[in-house]
Motif scaffolding. Structure first.
Motif, short mmCIF file in Angstrom:
data_model
loop_
_atom_site.label_atom_id
_atom_site.label_comp_id
_atom_site.label_asym_id
_atom_site.label_seq_id
_atom_site.Cartn_x
_atom_site.Cartn_y
_atom_site.Cartn_z
N LEU A 1 0.70 -1.27 0.13
CA LEU A 1 -0.22 0.04 0.17
C LEU A 1 0.68 1.23 0.13
CD1 LEU A 1 -2.74 -0.89 2.49
CD2 LEU A 1 -3.00 -0.91 -0.29
N THR A 2 2.06 1.00 -0.04
CA THR A 2 2.91 2.14 -0.08
C THR A 2 3.36 2.82 -1.47
OG1 THR A 2 5.28 0.97 -0.19
CG2 THR A 2 4.37 1.60 2.04
N GLN A 3 3.14 1.80 -2.40
CA GLN A 3 3.40 2.04 -3.75
C GLN A 3 2.25 1.40 -4.77
OE1 GLN A 3 7.59 1.43 -4.95
NE2 GLN A 3 7.97 0.63 -2.75
N CYS A 4 1.30 0.99 -4.28
CA CYS A 4 0.17 0.39 -5.12
C CYS A 4 -1.16 0.99 -4.63
CB CYS A 4 0.05 -1.08 -5.17
SG CYS A 4 1.77 -1.88 -5.45
N ASP A 5 -2.22 0.86 -5.24
CA ASP A 5 -3.21 1.54 -4.76
C ASP A 5 -4.35 0.62 -3.91
OD1 ASP A 5 -3.22 4.04 -6.17
OD2 ASP A 5 -2.81 2.75 -7.65
N GLY A 6 -4.23 -0.74 -3.90
CA GLY A 6 -5.01 -1.58 -3.31
C GLY A 6 -4.24 -2.87 -3.13
N PHE A 7 -4.70 -3.57 -1.94
CA PHE A 7 -4.12 -5.05 -1.88
C PHE A 7 -5.29 -6.04 -1.29
CE2 PHE A 7 -1.82 -7.56 1.88
CZ PHE A 7 -1.05 -8.27 0.64
N VAL A 8 -5.00 -6.93 -1.94
CA VAL A 8 -6.11 -8.08 -1.77
C VAL A 8 -5.14 -9.28 -0.87
CG1 VAL A 8 -7.91 -9.74 -2.36
CG2 VAL A 8 -7.18 -7.58 -3.67
N ASP A 9 -5.33 -9.55 0.28
CA ASP A 9 -4.58 -10.39 0.94
C ASP A 9 -5.22 -11.85 1.14
OD1 ASP A 9 -2.64 -11.68 2.54
OD2 ASP A 9 -3.28 -10.44 4.40
N LEU A 10 -5.10 -12.57 0.00
CA LEU A 10 -5.52 -13.82 -0.30
C LEU A 10 -5.06 -14.62 0.54
CD1 LEU A 10 -5.97 -14.01 -4.25
CD2 LEU A 10 -7.82 -13.65 -2.46
N THR A 11 -3.72 -14.60 0.94
CA THR A 11 -3.05 -15.54 1.87
C THR A 11 -3.76 -15.55 3.19
OG1 THR A 11 -1.04 -14.46 0.71
CG2 THR A 11 -0.62 -16.04 2.70
N ALA A 12 -4.59 -14.49 3.56
CA ALA A 12 -5.17 -14.30 4.81
C ALA A 12 -6.43 -15.22 4.73
CB ALA A 12 -5.37 -12.76 5.53
N VAL A 13 -6.90 -15.36 3.52
CA VAL A 13 -8.17 -16.16 3.40
C VAL A 13 -8.23 -17.47 3.67
CG1 VAL A 13 -9.99 -16.62 1.61
CG2 VAL A 13 -8.92 -14.38 1.75
N PRO A 14 -8.64 -18.02 4.77
CA PRO A 14 -8.26 -19.45 5.45
C PRO A 14 -8.74 -20.34 4.41
CG PRO A 14 -9.50 -18.12 6.97
CD PRO A 14 -9.44 -17.33 5.80
N LEU A 15 -9.60 -20.45 3.44
CA LEU A 15 -9.77 -21.37 2.43
C LEU A 15 -8.96 -21.48 1.29
CD1 LEU A 15 -13.73 -21.21 2.33
CD2 LEU A 15 -12.41 -22.80 3.55
N LEU A 16 -8.11 -20.28 1.18
CA LEU A 16 -7.26 -20.14 0.02
C LEU A 16 -5.90 -20.24 0.39
CD1 LEU A 16 -9.19 -17.64 -2.35
CD2 LEU A 16 -8.91 -20.07 -2.41
N GLY A 17 -5.55 -19.35 1.52
CA GLY A 17 -4.04 -19.04 1.72
C GLY A 17 -3.46 -19.64 3.07
N ALA A 18 -4.26 -20.14 3.92
CA ALA A 18 -3.78 -20.91 5.04
C ALA A 18 -2.96 -22.18 4.67
CB ALA A 18 -5.07 -21.41 5.82
N SER A 19 -2.01 -22.21 5.58
CA SER A 19 -1.06 -23.35 5.33
C SER A 19 -1.83 -24.69 5.32
CB SER A 19 0.07 -23.41 6.55
OG SER A 19 0.87 -24.56 6.30
N GLY A 20 -1.75 -25.49 3.99
CA GLY A 20 -2.23 -26.55 4.06
C GLY A 20 -3.51 -26.73 3.25
N ALA A 21 -4.03 -25.38 2.86
CA ALA A 21 -5.46 -25.29 2.33
C ALA A 21 -5.42 -25.92 0.85
CB ALA A 21 -5.65 -23.68 2.08
N ASN A 22 -4.29 -25.91 0.18
CA ASN A 22 -4.25 -26.49 -1.35
C ASN A 22 -4.69 -28.08 -1.20
OD1 ASN A 22 -1.65 -28.56 -1.08
ND2 ASN A 22 -1.11 -26.45 -0.16
N THR A 23 -4.81 -28.66 0.19
CA THR A 23 -5.36 -29.84 0.00
C THR A 23 -7.06 -30.08 0.09
OG1 THR A 23 -5.48 -30.11 2.33
CG2 THR A 23 -3.48 -30.89 1.35
N ASN A 24 -7.63 -28.79 -0.06
CA ASN A 24 -9.03 -28.89 0.09
C ASN A 24 -9.54 -28.99 -1.43
OD1 ASN A 24 -11.73 -27.99 -0.21
ND2 ASN A 24 -11.65 -26.77 1.81
N THR A 25 -10.07 -30.11 -1.83
CA THR A 25 -10.41 -30.26 -3.37
C THR A 25 -11.62 -29.76 -3.88
OG1 THR A 25 -11.50 -32.38 -2.93
CG2 THR A 25 -9.17 -32.39 -3.44
#
Length: 808
Positions: free
Chosen positions: A645-669
């Motif tokens: 946010l210091t150099q861009c205009d918006g930030f979507v923190d998909l890593t903070a979305v539990p179903l997408l970015g949580a450690s191990g989320a990639n095992t959810n088929t």
């Protein structure tokens, strides 16, 4: 303190809807018939004025009280849209004054002049006047600005007159007058070019100031400089230099400090008998390097028929293949829309092949079978010289190929846009393969078996078992039996480009002429969907957008960056209210390309700066989980949380979305495909919701500019677009429920109570997923009358994800 808050709020609300004052306005004028393309007045068109600084970067210009005529707001960037009728500006067309006395220090304008008619030869064409300065005063006349006629990517340099060209001296950039036989040569990028008049006759050169009597006569004073500029119709104009006083019959000119000629354009046109229209009065002729070894040279000037002419003198006339595979002629070459080409003749043993072309990016249309190719030329017996692309739409990562096996891969950028491409083909024992783009060497590779006697080459496709396509145009296709050197490749590329310009082609980036807002989705295979419908198809935004998906499989941030200035810039619409780029990449950098999280983030921030210099607002998305890469993804996310946010205009923190970015989320088929890397259709839809929230947040209100519409109803459900909402509880108590903070990491929102009477409360309620400050039971916050409350989205856990609203 309470009274001070009330005072500050009163000042804030009093100022809503008004912008800070800037310089006075100057109306832009242009007399009827003065704005022309191809020598003809523009019947219907427009002038787009974009404020820039001395470096050419767009700068904010705020409207005063609604100010600009035909204004289109791009965030806080305002551009004037002026109407053209019969070659003149009609109606009121105003821009902020650049006069330093009125506060517009350093303001210049890029002026794009476009023909929007549908009934003239120049329909859809445009040219750009860059960094125009001195727009100030009661009026500013566009038809007095010199140079008034220019097109992008055309010859525009100052050349010195000499007695030569000297015998035995290699050509370099310059204009040479041979005073012995009155011939004129243009040395352009290492190649001699003879300027000829009507019917190929030499132009008469006068150096004694004698008045010109013919259009094919060039009157220049010996020992001075001459400026060569395009004349707007495929030719060039030789314009005498700025002089302090009249010399002979040359026109006296005054200049500004930066050399912009200010003489009235109408007088310039009257006196500029030096104009040489090469599209109608003559042609630029030049000799190709190693001319004696040219097998076939298709300059594609035919404009009709099915047998492209060969100008090599060898009689190797080309042939259209027939039916749907035939290209379509246009005035500057041929158009190919997928699976179209023409066959050359006599090119079996070609060692060098050159193509002057324009390739469009494509998100729909013909879909070749694997391997996927955007083909510039090919040999129908060996599957040819083709450019293998992991994502065929963009001509990315081109490679010379034999029977589908990539050779000599260049990963430095994309072949999209208008370029000259030369391939020199080695043999199994001598030389090496090489790719030259616009005359410059890009890559060399091992010697192969190219050039063996296995059939002729095709231009624009290949008659083979592979599905091959070029989506765009071609202006020249040339073959040599010899292997050109680097200097010869540069010379050939220069001549081909010059010839294409004289055929009326403009190779600049022409901004889309539309007032519809644009979204460019930049990224890797997660952006393009990798086998499922991409998230861009499911965006739900409060503003209507045209959407372009630029996702390329297995690409890294360092490979995306060099494409932005041409690829993303091609969809930037200056008249549109919003141009937004959603940038989502970095996972490949650390997973497959051997880069560090820090270098990936540095490239992302550099891309933000590049996209913003074009004019985009940029939203960056964090990475999602990936097998064996959870730690790297979390590191990238942490760096982005601190810096995005210091150099861009918006930030979507998909890593903070539990179903997408949580450690191990990639095992959810449900949301990840079986490769545990790419998303399913459901996963893409989930991403679309968060991306939509970010877009709506950007186009909605902000803590600095609150929504002027007061909320008075008893209940309200805040949305992503509500950066700042103001409530009035004079009639009843109000409860506002905030949206989830998940994915919003770092975003700050504001809620204000401007109630001045009564005791009704304004209560802000936390979303159902996380309480305020992530403290159990902290679900409400009451805002006192005359006060405001800020909320910031903060991460619950770097490994498990989640965001809560922090109060402060």
């Amino acid at each position: 303190m309470r009274n001070l808050c009330k005072l500050l709020l009163a000042l804030l609300w009093a100022g809503m809807g008004a912008e800070a004052a800037v310089a006075q306005y100057t109306p832009i004028t242009a007399a009827s018939g003065s704005l022309q393309i191809g020598g003809n007045p523009i019947s219907t068109g427009n002038v787009i004025a974009i404020a820039v600084n001395s470096s050419g970067q767009a700068i904010p210009v705020h409207a005063v009280g609604g100010g600009l005529n035909g204004v289109a707001a791009n965030g806080n960037q305002y551009t004037a849209l002026c109407a053209i009728t019969s070659g003149g500006i009609t109606g009121t067309c105003r821009v902020p004054d650049a006069n330093t006395a009125n506060g517009g220090v350093g303001v210049r304008y890029n002026l794009q002049i476009s023909d929007t008619s549908t009934n003239s030869p120049s329909s859809g064409q445009s040219f750009v006047l860059t960094q125009v300065q001195g727009i100030s005063g009661a009026t500013w006349a566009l038809d007095q600005y010199i140079p008034s006629v220019s097109t992008p990517a055309a010859i525009a340099n100052t050349y010195t007159i000499a007695a030569g060209p000297p015998t035995g001296v290699a050509p370099f950039a310059g204009l040479y007058l041979n005073s012995t036989n009155n011939t004129l040569y243009l040395a352009n990028n290492g190649a001699w070019v003879l300027i000829t008049g009507s019917g190929g006759a030499s132009i008469t050169i006068q150096t004694n100031g004698t008045a010109n009597t013919l259009q094919t006569t060039l009157n220049i004073k010996s020992g001075t400089n001459v400026t060569v500029t395009p004349d707007g119709s495929g030719g060039v104009t030789f314009d005498a230099p700025a002089l302090a006083a009249t010399v002979g019959n040359e026109v006296s000119r005054a200049t500004t400090a930066e050399g912009i000629l200010t003489t009235n354009l109408a007088n310039e046109v009257t006196n500029r008998t030096t104009a040489v229209n090469l599209a109608t009065a003559g042609a630029i002729s030049g000799i190709l390097p190693s001319a004696g070894t040219v097998i076939a040279d298709y300059q594609l000037k035919d404009n009709a028929g099915t047998a492209p002419g060969d100008s090599s003198g060898n009689g190797n006339t080309g042939a259209f293949p027939g039916s749907a595979a035939n290209p379509t002629w246009y005035a500057g070459g041929i158009t190919l829309s997928g699976g179209q080409y023409f066959n050359s003749a006599g090119t079996t043993n070609a060692k060098t092949i050159m193509v002057q072309y324009c390739m469009n990016y494509r998100t729909s249309g013909p879909s070749p079978i694997a391997p996927q190719f955007d083909t510039l030329f090919g040999n129908n017996s060996i599957a040819g010289v083709i450019f293998d692309s992991q994502s065929y739409q963009y001509g990315y990562s081109p490679a010379l190929s034999v029977n589908g096996a990539p050779q000599t891969t260049w990963t430095g950028g994309s072949l999209t846009g208008c370029h000259n491409l030369i391939a020199t083909l080695g043999t199994a024992s001598t030389n090496v393969d090489a790719i030259y783009l616009d005359g410059l060497l890009q890559v060399t590779g091992p010697a192969t078996t190219f050039g063996k006697s296995n059939g002729i080459y095709a231009c624009g496709g290949a008659s083979s078992t592979f599905a091959t396509y070029l989506n765009g145009t071609m202006q020249r296709c040339t073959f040599w039996s010899t292997y050109l050197t680097a200097s010869q490749a540069l010379q050939a590329a220069s001549l081909a480009r010059t010839q294409a310009i004289t055929q009326g082609n403009s190779f600049g980036i022409n901004a889309p002429i539309t007032t519809v807002s644009q979204i460019a989705a930049t990224g890797d295979s997660l952006t393009n969907g990798e086998g499922v419908t991409p998230y861009t198809a499911s965006l739900s935004t409060n503003v209507t957008f045209n959407i372009s998906n630029f996702g390329i499989g297995n690409i890294g941030t360092y490979l995306i960056y060099p494409m932005l200035a041409t690829r993303e810039a091609s969809v930037y619409a200056p008249q549109a209210p919003w141009n937004i780029d959603i940038y989502w990449a970095a996972t490949n950098d650390v997973s497959t390309l051997g880069k560090t999280p820090a270098s990936a983030v540095a490239n992302i921030l550099a891309s933000c700066r590049q996209l913003k210099s074009i004019g985009f607002k940029v939203i960056v998305a964090g990475p999602i989980d990936r097998t064996g890469q959870s730690t790297n993804m979390e590191t990238i996310a942490s760096l982005l949380r601190a810096q995005a946010l210091t150099q861009c205009d918006g930030f979507v923190d998909l890593t903070a979305v539990p179903l997408l970015g949580a450690s191990g989320a990639n095992t959810n088929t449900t949301y990840f495909q079986v490769d545990a890397v790419h998303l399913t259709a459901a996963g893409q839809v989930l991403v679309a919701g968060y991306m939509s929230n970010a877009v709506n947040a950007l186009t909605g209100s902000s803590p600095i500019a609150c929504d002027p519409a007061l909320v008075t109803s008893a209940t309200y459900a805040s949305t992503a677009a509500d950066g700042c909402k103001v409530f009035n509880a004079a009639s009843n108590a109000i409860v506002d429920t905030l949206p989830s903070a998940v994915g919003y990491t770092g975003r700050v929102i504001k809620r204000c109570n401007n109630t001045t009477s009564g005791t009704n409360a304004v209560t802000i309620t936390a979303p159902s997923d996380y309480p305020f400050n992530n403290v159990t039971g902290s679900t409400t916050s009451v805002i006192a009358a005359g006060a405001c409350q800020n909320f910031k989205a903060s991460v619950v856990s770097t490994t498990a994800g989640g965001d809560y609203w922090q109060t402060f």
